[in-house]
Design a protein around this motif. Structure first.
Motif, PDB file in Angstrom:
ATOM      1  N   PHE A   9       0.820  -1.211   0.000  1.00 44.97           N
ATOM      2  CA  PHE A   9       0.000   0.000   0.000  1.00 44.97           C
ATOM      3  C   PHE A   9       0.854   1.261   0.000  1.00 44.97           C
ATOM      4  CE2 PHE A   9      -3.467  -2.894   1.141  1.00 44.97           C
ATOM      5  CZ  PHE A   9      -4.410  -2.462   0.221  1.00 44.97           C
ATOM      6  N   HIS A  10       2.008   1.213   0.653  1.00 41.42           N
ATOM      7  CA  HIS A  10       2.938   2.348   0.606  1.00 41.42           C
ATOM      8  C   HIS A  10       3.351   2.613  -0.844  1.00 41.42           C
ATOM      9  CE1 HIS A  10       6.165   5.090   1.629  1.00 41.42           C
ATOM     10  NE2 HIS A  10       7.043   4.299   1.049  1.00 41.42           N
ATOM     11  N   ILE A  11       3.708   1.584  -1.561  1.00 40.05           N
ATOM     12  CA  ILE A  11       4.119   1.724  -2.965  1.00 40.05           C
ATOM     13  C   ILE A  11       2.965   2.253  -3.814  1.00 40.05           C
ATOM     14  CG2 ILE A  11       4.826   0.435  -5.028  1.00 40.05           C
ATOM     15  CD1 ILE A  11       6.447  -1.394  -3.062  1.00 40.05           C
ATOM     16  N   ILE A  12       1.763   1.752  -3.586  1.00 46.73           N
ATOM     17  CA  ILE A  12       0.594   2.210  -4.353  1.00 46.73           C
ATOM     18  C   ILE A  12       0.351   3.699  -4.123  1.00 46.73           C
ATOM     19  CG2 ILE A  12      -1.928   2.048  -4.498  1.00 46.73           C
ATOM     20  CD1 ILE A  12      -1.508  -1.030  -3.914  1.00 46.73           C
ATOM     21  N   PHE A  13       0.369   4.136  -2.863  1.00 49.39           N
ATOM     22  CA  PHE A  13       0.118   5.548  -2.570  1.00 49.39           C
ATOM     23  C   PHE A  13       1.242   6.442  -3.084  1.00 49.39           C
ATOM     24  CE2 PHE A  13      -3.011   3.920   0.509  1.00 49.39           C
ATOM     25  CZ  PHE A  13      -4.080   4.735   0.175  1.00 49.39           C
ATOM     26  N   VAL A  14       2.477   5.998  -2.958  1.00 50.89           N
ATOM     27  CA  VAL A  14       3.604   6.794  -3.457  1.00 50.89           C
ATOM     28  C   VAL A  14       3.533   6.912  -4.986  1.00 50.89           C
ATOM     29  CG1 VAL A  14       6.112   6.822  -3.763  1.00 50.89           C
ATOM     30  CG2 VAL A  14       5.142   6.375  -1.508  1.00 50.89           C
ATOM     31  N   ALA A  15       3.254   5.808  -5.667  1.00 51.87           N
ATOM     32  CA  ALA A  15       3.159   5.852  -7.132  1.00 51.87           C
ATOM     33  C   ALA A  15       2.022   6.772  -7.579  1.00 51.87           C
ATOM     34  CB  ALA A  15       2.972   4.442  -7.682  1.00 51.87           C
ATOM     35  N   SER A  16       0.907   6.724  -6.883  1.00 54.01           N
ATOM     36  CA  SER A  16      -0.228   7.589  -7.220  1.00 54.01           C
ATOM     37  C   SER A  16       0.095   9.055  -6.939  1.00 54.01           C
ATOM     38  CB  SER A  16      -1.466   7.174  -6.421  1.00 54.01           C
ATOM     39  OG  SER A  16      -1.806   5.851  -6.712  1.00 54.01           O
ATOM     40  N   TRP A  17       0.773   9.302  -5.842  1.00 48.16           N
ATOM     41  CA  TRP A  17       1.195  10.663  -5.500  1.00 48.16           C
ATOM     42  C   TRP A  17       2.115  11.202  -6.593  1.00 48.16           C
ATOM     43  CZ3 TRP A  17       5.553  11.641  -1.499  1.00 48.16           C
ATOM     44  CH2 TRP A  17       5.705  13.005  -1.274  1.00 48.16           C
ATOM     45  N   PHE A  18       3.077  10.386  -7.013  1.00 48.16           N
ATOM     46  CA  PHE A  18       4.007  10.802  -8.059  1.00 48.16           C
ATOM     47  C   PHE A  18       3.304  11.017  -9.391  1.00 48.16           C
ATOM     48  CE2 PHE A  18       7.718  10.144  -5.468  1.00 48.16           C
ATOM     49  CZ  PHE A  18       8.648  10.995  -6.045  1.00 48.16           C
ATOM     50  N   ALA A  19       2.277  10.251  -9.674  1.00 49.28           N
ATOM     51  CA  ALA A  19       1.523  10.473 -10.908  1.00 49.28           C
ATOM     52  C   ALA A  19       0.981  11.900 -10.921  1.00 49.28           C
ATOM     53  CB  ALA A  19       0.394   9.453 -11.034  1.00 49.28           C
ATOM     54  N   GLY A  20       0.480  12.354  -9.790  1.00 52.06           N
ATOM     55  CA  GLY A  20       0.021  13.733  -9.680  1.00 52.06           C
ATOM     56  C   GLY A  20       1.158  14.727  -9.827  1.00 52.06           C
ATOM     57  N   LEU A  21       2.308  14.412  -9.224  1.00 57.09           N
ATOM     58  CA  LEU A  21       3.470  15.296  -9.336  1.00 57.09           C
ATOM     59  C   LEU A  21       4.012  15.339 -10.767  1.00 57.09           C
ATOM     60  CD1 LEU A  21       5.342  14.395  -6.033  1.00 57.09           C
ATOM     61  CD2 LEU A  21       4.316  16.599  -6.610  1.00 57.09           C
ATOM     62  N   PHE A  22       3.803  14.270 -11.515  1.00 57.16           N
ATOM     63  CA  PHE A  22       4.206  14.271 -12.933  1.00 57.16           C
ATOM     64  C   PHE A  22       3.243  15.117 -13.763  1.00 57.16           C
ATOM     65  CE2 PHE A  22       5.999   9.697 -12.439  1.00 57.16           C
ATOM     66  CZ  PHE A  22       7.171  10.191 -11.911  1.00 57.16           C
ATOM     67  N   TYR A  23       1.955  15.069 -13.432  1.00 54.84           N
ATOM     68  CA  TYR A  23       0.943  15.700 -14.278  1.00 54.84           C
ATOM     69  C   TYR A  23       0.698  17.173 -13.954  1.00 54.84           C
ATOM     70  CZ  TYR A  23      -3.195  16.232 -17.149  1.00 54.84           C
ATOM     71  OH  TYR A  23      -4.080  16.662 -18.085  1.00 54.84           O
ATOM     72  N   LEU A  24       0.805  17.570 -12.695  1.00 56.21           N
ATOM     73  CA  LEU A  24       0.518  18.954 -12.326  1.00 56.21           C
ATOM     74  C   LEU A  24       1.400  19.951 -13.088  1.00 56.21           C
ATOM     75  CD1 LEU A  24      -1.209  20.858 -10.610  1.00 56.21           C
ATOM     76  CD2 LEU A  24       0.501  20.617  -8.797  1.00 56.21           C
ATOM     77  N   PRO A  25       2.710  19.753 -13.160  1.00 59.25           N
ATOM     78  CA  PRO A  25       3.519  20.689 -13.951  1.00 59.25           C
ATOM     79  C   PRO A  25       3.161  20.668 -15.444  1.00 59.25           C
ATOM     80  CG  PRO A  25       4.907  19.495 -12.435  1.00 59.25           C
ATOM     81  CD  PRO A  25       3.557  18.836 -12.397  1.00 59.25           C
ATOM     82  N   ARG A  26       2.647  19.555 -15.917  1.00 57.07           N
ATOM     83  CA  ARG A  26       2.180  19.500 -17.306  1.00 57.07           C
ATOM     84  C   ARG A  26       0.975  20.431 -17.493  1.00 57.07           C
ATOM     85  NH1 ARG A  26       4.245  19.493 -21.711  1.00 57.07           N
ATOM     86  NH2 ARG A  26       2.566  19.496 -23.181  1.00 57.07           N
ATOM     87  N   LEU A  27       0.116  20.496 -16.484  1.00 56.31           N
ATOM     88  CA  LEU A  27      -0.983  21.464 -16.520  1.00 56.31           C
ATOM     89  C   LEU A  27      -0.448  22.893 -16.495  1.00 56.31           C
ATOM     90  CD1 LEU A  27      -3.572  19.775 -14.127  1.00 56.31           C
ATOM     91  CD2 LEU A  27      -3.758  20.029 -16.606  1.00 56.31           C
ATOM     92  N   PHE A  28       0.650  23.105 -15.760  1.00 53.53           N
ATOM     93  CA  PHE A  28       1.262  24.431 -15.738  1.00 53.53           C
ATOM     94  C   PHE A  28       1.777  24.822 -17.120  1.00 53.53           C
ATOM     95  CE2 PHE A  28       2.528  23.809 -10.990  1.00 53.53           C
ATOM     96  CZ  PHE A  28       1.226  24.055 -10.599  1.00 53.53           C
ATOM     97  N   VAL A  29       2.344  23.848 -17.844  1.00 50.41           N
ATOM     98  CA  VAL A  29       2.785  24.107 -19.223  1.00 50.41           C
ATOM     99  C   VAL A  29       1.605  24.612 -20.041  1.00 50.41           C
ATOM    100  CG1 VAL A  29       3.588  23.032 -21.378  1.00 50.41           C
ATOM    101  CG2 VAL A  29       4.675  22.417 -19.204  1.00 50.41           C
ATOM    102  N   ASN A  30       0.492  23.907 -19.936  1.00 52.99           N
ATOM    103  CA  ASN A  30      -0.693  24.295 -20.694  1.00 52.99           C
ATOM    104  C   ASN A  30      -1.242  25.653 -20.245  1.00 52.99           C
ATOM    105  OD1 ASN A  30      -0.597  21.943 -22.236  1.00 52.99           O
ATOM    106  ND2 ASN A  30      -1.827  20.824 -20.755  1.00 52.99           N
ATOM    107  N   LEU A  31      -1.252  25.903 -18.942  1.00 54.81           N
ATOM    108  CA  LEU A  31      -1.718  27.188 -18.437  1.00 54.81           C
ATOM    109  C   LEU A  31      -0.832  28.332 -18.936  1.00 54.81           C
ATOM    110  CD1 LEU A  31      -2.759  26.268 -14.807  1.00 54.81           C
ATOM    111  CD2 LEU A  31      -4.176  27.563 -16.425  1.00 54.81           C
ATOM    112  N   ALA A  32       0.466  28.098 -18.987  1.00 52.11           N
ATOM    113  CA  ALA A  32       1.388  29.141 -19.449  1.00 52.11           C
ATOM    114  C   ALA A  32       1.188  29.451 -20.928  1.00 52.11           C
ATOM    115  CB  ALA A  32       2.834  28.718 -19.182  1.00 52.11           C
ATOM    116  N   MET A  33       0.595  28.519 -21.664  1.00 50.69           N
ATOM    117  CA  MET A  33       0.379  28.705 -23.101  1.00 50.69           C
ATOM    118  C   MET A  33      -1.013  29.253 -23.432  1.00 50.69           C
ATOM    119  SD  MET A  33       2.230  25.221 -24.450  1.00 50.69           S
ATOM    120  CE  MET A  33       1.809  25.515 -26.157  1.00 50.69           C
ATOM    121  N   VAL A  34      -1.891  29.391 -22.447  1.00 48.61           N
ATOM    122  CA  VAL A  34      -3.254  29.870 -22.702  1.00 48.61           C
ATOM    123  C   VAL A  34      -3.212  31.340 -23.121  1.00 48.61           C
ATOM    124  CG1 VAL A  34      -5.484  30.392 -21.629  1.00 48.61           C
ATOM    125  CG2 VAL A  34      -4.334  28.240 -21.124  1.00 48.61           C
ATOM    126  N   PRO A  35      -3.847  31.680 -24.242  1.00 49.39           N
ATOM    127  CA  PRO A  35      -3.918  33.082 -24.652  1.00 49.39           C
ATOM    128  C   PRO A  35      -4.695  33.909 -23.615  1.00 49.39           C
ATOM    129  CG  PRO A  35      -4.643  31.615 -26.430  1.00 49.39           C
ATOM    130  CD  PRO A  35      -4.471  30.779 -25.204  1.00 49.39           C
TER     131      PRO A  35
END
Length: 142
Positions: A9-35
């Motif tokens: 369960f530790h591995i599952i929660f850490v992997a899920s947490w990291f999935a969010g940490l991988f994706y959130l900055p990707r949303l920032f990329v998109n936000l920075a590109m919004v006209p």
């Protein structure tokens, strides 16, 4: 047997947490590109980023609790250099997550000063930290 359940369960929660940490900055990329005139797109991306950040916070807590159980109850890694290195990197991830919260606030307040290219590089920090932590935990080089 309980050790394996806690570890799984530790591995599952850490992997899920990291999935969010991988994706959130990707949303920032998109936000920075919004006209500037695209309010609906900006609001949709901000909503996604807010929800993802809250979800990451929810995942982080059980990941830490289960990690502490592994360390305190089962004595995993006690006195080992690899664990100290891992914990140092985890502290770095917490700083990274807090920085993400501040970046999100900047976007919410229309105060972002960074480019989408900067966020593309920023996005890779968690990948590097994840790789190093996995190597430390599996190989235990210290």
């Amino acid at each position: 047997m309980s050790y394996l359940w806690v570890k799984a369960f530790h591995i599952i929660f850490v992997a899920s947490w990291f999935a969010g940490l991988f994706y959130l900055p990707r949303l920032f990329v998109n936000l920075a590109m919004v006209p500037p005139d695209s309010h609906a797109e900006r609001e949709r991306l901000l909503l996604m980023a807010r929800k993802l950040y809250r979800f990451m916070m929810i995942l982080m807590v059980p990941a830490f609790v289960l990690g502490l159980l592994l360390w305190l109850h089962f004595g995993i890694g006690a006195g080992a250099g690899w664990l100290h290195a891992k914990l140092t990197l985890v502290a770095g991830i917490l700083v990274y997550q807090e920085f993400c919260r501040r970046v999100l606030k900047d976007f919410e307040n229309s105060a972002n000063k960074r480019s989408h290219k900067w966020f593309r590089v920023f996005n890779e920090v968690t990948v590097i930290l994840f790789v190093v932590i996995v190597v430390l935990v599996v190989v235990k080089p210290f």
